[in-house]
Design a protein around this motif. Structure first.
Motif, short mmCIF file in Angstrom:
data_model
loop_
_atom_site.label_atom_id
_atom_site.label_comp_id
_atom_site.label_asym_id
_atom_site.label_seq_id
_atom_site.Cartn_x
_atom_site.Cartn_y
_atom_site.Cartn_z
N UNK A 109 0.85 -1.21 0.00
CA UNK A 109 0.00 0.00 0.00
C UNK A 109 0.88 1.25 0.00
N UNK A 110 1.91 1.21 0.82
CA UNK A 110 2.83 2.35 0.89
C UNK A 110 3.49 2.60 -0.47
N UNK A 111 3.93 1.52 -1.11
CA UNK A 111 4.59 1.69 -2.42
C UNK A 111 3.65 2.37 -3.41
N UNK A 112 2.38 1.99 -3.38
CA UNK A 112 1.40 2.60 -4.29
C UNK A 112 1.21 4.08 -3.93
N UNK A 113 1.21 4.38 -2.64
CA UNK A 113 1.05 5.78 -2.18
C UNK A 113 2.19 6.64 -2.72
N UNK A 114 3.42 6.13 -2.64
CA UNK A 114 4.58 6.86 -3.14
C UNK A 114 4.44 7.09 -4.64
N UNK A 115 4.04 6.04 -5.35
CA UNK A 115 3.93 6.12 -6.82
C UNK A 115 2.90 7.17 -7.25
N UNK A 116 1.74 7.15 -6.63
CA UNK A 116 0.68 8.09 -7.02
C UNK A 116 1.10 9.52 -6.65
N UNK A 117 1.67 9.71 -5.48
CA UNK A 117 2.13 11.05 -5.09
C UNK A 117 3.16 11.58 -6.07
N UNK A 118 4.05 10.70 -6.53
CA UNK A 118 5.07 11.08 -7.50
C UNK A 118 4.41 11.60 -8.79
N UNK A 119 3.41 10.87 -9.27
CA UNK A 119 2.74 11.26 -10.51
C UNK A 119 2.00 12.60 -10.38
N UNK A 120 1.32 12.78 -9.25
CA UNK A 120 0.61 14.05 -9.04
C UNK A 120 1.62 15.22 -8.98
N UNK A 121 2.74 14.98 -8.30
CA UNK A 121 3.74 16.05 -8.18
C UNK A 121 4.34 16.38 -9.55
N UNK A 122 4.60 15.34 -10.35
CA UNK A 122 5.18 15.58 -11.68
C UNK A 122 4.22 16.39 -12.54
N UNK A 123 2.93 16.10 -12.42
CA UNK A 123 1.95 16.83 -13.22
C UNK A 123 1.90 18.30 -12.79
N UNK A 124 1.93 18.55 -11.49
CA UNK A 124 1.90 19.94 -11.01
C UNK A 124 3.15 20.67 -11.47
N UNK A 125 4.29 19.97 -11.43
CA UNK A 125 5.56 20.58 -11.85
C UNK A 125 5.51 20.97 -13.33
N UNK A 126 4.85 20.14 -14.11
CA UNK A 126 4.76 20.39 -15.55
C UNK A 126 3.88 21.62 -15.85
N UNK A 127 2.82 21.80 -15.08
CA UNK A 127 1.84 22.85 -15.40
C UNK A 127 2.21 24.23 -14.85
N UNK A 128 2.93 24.26 -13.72
CA UNK A 128 3.15 25.53 -13.01
C UNK A 128 4.11 26.45 -13.75
N UNK A 129 3.78 27.75 -13.73
CA UNK A 129 4.68 28.74 -14.33
C UNK A 129 5.83 29.03 -13.36
#
Ligand code: ADQ
Length: 479
Positions: free
Chosen positions: A112-132
């Motif tokens: 469960x923890x591994x999945x939590x890390x993976x999903x958080x990583x993806x959300x963070x990458x998406x925010x990093x891509x969009x932010x000015x």
């Protein structure tokens, strides 16, 4: 839809503010999901060319960013396995019970923890891509506590805020978590970490000092890299004026009358409205009410308890068990105490539009909100907002965040059934003056501190975040 790297404000939350629906022509579409967060954030999002990143629910895979009602939404996909391990597992089987006083036993599973890390990583990458460049990113809630740190490492230029909607537990409970240090470090990626209550902010700062070893002073954490992180309380609220206006409408007033008629026009209507969750204290509250009938304080002709309990997280076993328990209790109570056309408890699983919620609040003489632990509890505030004639009574758990502000409610310890019986009876019997005095004071609080004030306060504080404090601080101790 802003192109990559152009959004000045990015909201990152587990859920998007819309639900997937099937349109009349059979094609898939979207519908705004009811909730205060979107009301609060919508104006800021519009004013700042913002985007909202979140999961729309389900496991649909090929979703593209889209505009809905003028909002730019970026859907994140989730695999069936991630729904099971990240959402139902770590978020709702580990963190939710751990953060709510261990009312149910949290489960700790490494996958469960591994999945939590993976999903958080993806959300963070998406925010990093969009932010000015230098944009503000506001991350929400317990499902995404690692996002601030990951995002900070990808985009050190950003101003990052995090807000936790549920309680932050005391050290004695939090330290059970095998990944306690990673969670604390995840949150420390933010410049500002917001909580519902002062107690949560204090728990967090204390844990950072004890477990990570950083220097802290009052509500500030000094990091070795020169940054400062502030932890503070921002009690969330509702669109109070919106609810009051709704309550004043003729349509809602008529509907409230119809509801009372349909209930057989008892003298008093008690109401509970909750997600069907073990933290909400539904079982004990219904028992307390039924005992008042058994003890002869009132009869099913005098009073009825309307309990709206929307099923949630039904794939998690503890939620299925709870639903069965409450189904059985309601059957029992109605079988023993009800008469034809007069159940003691009117029990409903439906989800309602805002107008119907307002009508239910208007129809209720006594609102009963008795969670064992709750970050805030918006239902209590919504009820207060609709009582524009300063009438009605609120019985409220001391362990809901709302109890900090709504001091004039009949406050109860939800573990104390006799104490709850006394409070229910007092609220039932209170005269008009007493009810009016209490409600007037509570209405003032709720109307002053609405959800727009909450969002503004958080974003202002984030804008003022000190960032680099210019001192090099060495970790004091590491565990
Ligand atoms: P919740 O645990 O979901 O929220 P709550 O704060 O009471 O609890 O909010 C529930 C919302 O759903 C209310 O706005 C209510 O009107 C609505 N709702 C409930 N039942 C409904 C139904 N049957 N039909 C339609 N609408 C319904 C989490 C935390 C809380 C915190 C909030 C916000 O657990 O402590 O207050 O987030 O931060």
């Amino acid at each position: 839809m802003p192109a990559a790297g152009t959004a000045d404000l990015v909201i990152v939350a587990n859920r998007l503010p819309v639900d997937r629906v099937t349109l009349a022509d059979g094609s898939p579409g979207w519908r705004t999901s009811p909730g205060g967060l979107v009301t609060a954030i919508e104006p800021v999002l519009r004013a700042n060319d913002g985007v909202w990143v979140g999961w729309p629910g389900g496991t649909e895979q090929d979703l593209q960013p889209f505009e809905f009602d003028g909002l730019s939404l970026v859907p994140m996909t989730m695999s069936a396995e991630e729904v099971k391990d990240f959402y139902e597992g770590f978020s709702n089987g580990t963190l939710w019970p751990l953060y709510h006083d261990v009312v149910a036993k949290p489960e700790f599973h490494r996958e469960w923890w591994d999945a939590y890390v993976g999903v958080n990583q993806r959300f963070a990458e998406k925010a990093a891509e969009l932010a000015s460049e230098g944009a503000t990113v506001w991350v929400h809630d317990y499902q995404l506590q690692l996002v601030p740190q990951i995002l900070r490492s990808l985009r050190p230029d950003l101003r990052i805020g995090f807000y936790l909607h549920i309680p932050f537990p005391p050290a004695e409970l939090f330290q059970q978590l095998p990944w306690r240090r990673q969670i604390l470090e995840g949150l420390l990626g933010a410049d500002l970490v917001g909580f519902q209550m002062n107690g949560g902010a204090q728990n967090f700062v204390r844990l950072v000092r004890q477990r990570v070893g950083h220097k802290t002073h009052r509500d500030l954490v000094y990091l070795p890299d020169g940054r400062t992180v502030k932890a503070a309380a921002f009690p969330i609220s509702i669109d109070a004026k919106g609810f009051e206006e709704l309550a004043r409408s003729e349509q809602v007033e008529k509907r409230a009358e119809t509801i009372r008629d349909a209930l057989g026009s008892p003298r008093k209507v008690f109401l509970g409205v909750d997600r069907l969750d073990y933290t909400k204290g539904i079982y004990a509250r219904l028992r307390a009410f039924s005992e008042l009938i058994i003890d002869g304080h009132f009869d099913v002709e005098d009073a009825v308890f309307v309990q709206v309990a929307t099923p949630s997280r039904e794939q998690v076993e503890q939620y299925r068990i709870l639903r069965d328990e409450i189904d059985r209790l309601v059957g029992h109570i109605n079988g023993d105490l009800g008469r034809i056309g007069r159940p003691a408890i009117s029990y409903l699983h439906s989800s309602y539009p805002r107008e119907e919620m307002a009508a239910l609040y208007r129809a209720a003489d006594i609102m009963v909100v008795t969670p064992y632990r709750d970050g805030m509890n918006l239902v209590a505030k919504e009820y207060v907002a609709t009582r524009y004639e300063d009438d009605g009574a609120l019985v409220l758990s001391e362990f809901a965040g709302a109890a900090d502000e709504l001091r004039q409610a009949w406050l109860v310890n939800p573990y104390d059934i006799n104490g709850m019986k006394t409070a229910l009876l007092e609220a039932y019997a209170a005269d008009e003056r007493e009810r009016g005095r209490r409600m007037k004071a509570m209405r003032k609080t709720v109307l002053q501190h609405d959800v727009a004030a909450w969002a503004d306060a958080f974003l202002l504080e984030l804008a003022a975040a000190r960032g680099a404090h210019g001192k090099t601080v060495r970790p004091a101790k590491r565990s």
